[in-house]
Write a protein that holds these residues in place. Structure first.
Motif: not given
Length: 177
Positions: A46-52, A65-67, A98-101, A103-107
């Motif tokens: 988690q980026a401290p300022s952007s919460h990606q 998410l389980v898979f 983890f980042q693909l699943v 990712g708050k905007d594209r996951g």
């Protein structure tokens, strides 16, 4: 020597894959892997300022998410029992997954309902909710349940017009080759 107890029992036809050998596991279940490893290691993505990254504290409610988390767990267990070089490769692959699943905007999580408890404080593990007792069986049943249209004919079709997914290979004639 501590005996590993298998917490998550699933049917023989597990769509997530064959059950690992419990006596060889570092984390005896997916739940244990998430609660003891993922929330501590991947919290720092988690980026401290952007919460990606958008973590879902109730991850166990969603098959989507389980898979991938299950795949991470199984890959971890295989890498942990290998000669050592595999763990580095596993980590980079798991981090990308983890980042693909998450990712708050594209996951995948971008399509899920809002979750108020998505971020942890700096240096703290990701928040987690305790799952109910049958969560894993419910996920497996969801993944194994035939779609509604398979048990009922579509409008304009007769019941004998429907071929089950499991029957399609048996219904192939020699002239179809």
């Amino acid at each position: 020597m501590a005996k590993h107890v298998k917490v998550d029992e699933t049917p023989v036809n597990n769509p997530l894959g064959a059950d690992p050998q419990p006596e060889k596991l570092i984390y005896p279940s997916l739940r244990a892997f998430v609660e003891r490893f993922v929330i501590h290691v991947f919290a720092y993505q988690q980026a401290p300022s952007s919460h990606q990254v958008k973590w879902m504290s109730d991850w166990w409610r969603y098959p989507c998410l389980v898979f991938p988390l299950d795949a991470m767990w199984r890959g971890y267990e295989a890498a942990a029992h290998a000669d050592g070089r595999e763990m580095q490769a596993w980590y980079f692959q798991a981090l990308q997954l983890f980042q693909l699943v998450f990712g708050k905007d594209r996951g995948i999580v971008a399509s899920l309902p809002e979750n108020e408890d998505t971020y942890s404080a700096k240096g703290e593990p990701l928040p987690i909710e305790e799952p109910y007792a049958r969560w894993n069986r419910d996920i497996i049943e969801t993944l194994m349940k035939p779609p509604a249209w398979e048990s009922q004919p579509a409008p304009g079709m007769q019941e004998d017009d429907i071929a089950s997914i499991d029957d399609t290979s048996a219904n192939t004639s020699e002239t179809d080759n």
